[in-house]
Design an enzyme around this catalytic site. Sequence first.
Site, mmCIF file in Angstrom:
data_model
loop_
_atom_site.group_PDB
_atom_site.id
_atom_site.type_symbol
_atom_site.label_atom_id
_atom_site.label_comp_id
_atom_site.label_asym_id
_atom_site.label_seq_id
_atom_site.Cartn_x
_atom_site.Cartn_y
_atom_site.Cartn_z
ATOM 1 N N ASP A 53 -114.915 -50.100 -29.510
ATOM 2 C CA ASP A 53 -115.238 -51.519 -29.366
ATOM 3 C C ASP A 53 -114.509 -52.341 -30.420
ATOM 4 O O ASP A 53 -113.951 -51.804 -31.386
ATOM 5 C CB ASP A 53 -116.742 -51.733 -29.511
ATOM 6 C CG ASP A 53 -117.531 -51.111 -28.372
ATOM 7 O OD1 ASP A 53 -116.962 -50.946 -27.281
ATOM 8 O OD2 ASP A 53 -118.714 -50.797 -28.577
ATOM 9 N N TYR A 111 -118.480 -39.284 -34.755
ATOM 10 C CA TYR A 111 -118.463 -40.639 -35.294
ATOM 11 C C TYR A 111 -119.201 -40.655 -36.628
ATOM 12 O O TYR A 111 -120.192 -39.942 -36.816
ATOM 13 C CB TYR A 111 -119.155 -41.613 -34.349
ATOM 14 C CG TYR A 111 -118.288 -42.095 -33.208
ATOM 15 C CD1 TYR A 111 -117.493 -43.233 -33.358
ATOM 16 C CD2 TYR A 111 -118.268 -41.427 -31.993
ATOM 17 C CE1 TYR A 111 -116.701 -43.684 -32.314
ATOM 18 C CE2 TYR A 111 -117.474 -41.869 -30.943
ATOM 19 C CZ TYR A 111 -116.698 -42.999 -31.114
ATOM 20 O OH TYR A 111 -115.906 -43.448 -30.071
#
Length: 246
Positions: A53, A111
């Site tokens: 994103d 992540y």
Amino acid sequence: MIKNVLIKLCFDGRDFKGYQYQLDQRTVEEELKKAIHEVTGEDNRIIACGRTDAGVHARSFYVNFLTASNVSPNGFAYHIQPHLPDDILALCSREVGLDFHARFSCKSKTYKYIINQEKNPHPIYRSYMENITYKLDYDRLKEGLEILKGNHDFRLFMKEDKEVNINTNRCIDDCYFKRKEDRLEIFFKAESFLHNQVRIMTGSLIELARRKTNLEDFRAYFDPESKVRANPALSPVGLYLWEVEY
């Protein structure tokens, strides 16, 4: 002869609207596509290991593409770097089999979310860490991470979009946290994630560690009858695609 080239990248996501191409927006894919075209002269279709994103960073990010260029696969990272902006770095490249797919061949992604816990953080960290100064219960944080592990329906941990009908079951292979002085780092490893899932999981864990949410309510996010969505996503600035495994 057609070759399938795999490139490992890293990038600073601060000034990008994410990885995927968007009309009239600066994206990693657009910059990468232009750089590869400068080297190959081809309109190469680029396959990425995933999407990030706007504002999300990547320490490890992979793309592959087919090319008839005479450039050595091992030399592609070197040759495209002069055509890339300063916030993208091509780390290395190599040839892979023609059946390799940067997304579908991926075994796992890790992540990392970084939280700065200083009372008065230095301004240079604003685009690279989330700042949270609340007192946290780290035992509760650990309990929440244990609940997230394994196979679950994460529909309440994704960006709400009523027009999207997808399988929301995911398996979290591992998740844990590390503390380093005034830094809290939270790691999530899985084959794939839903849109905003990592940021929403992190936000929900912080609410749990703040004792704004109890363990019963946290477990209820996996109740198939529940309509109470998990806590809002934290800012993208603290999120990094940390490792990709094939």
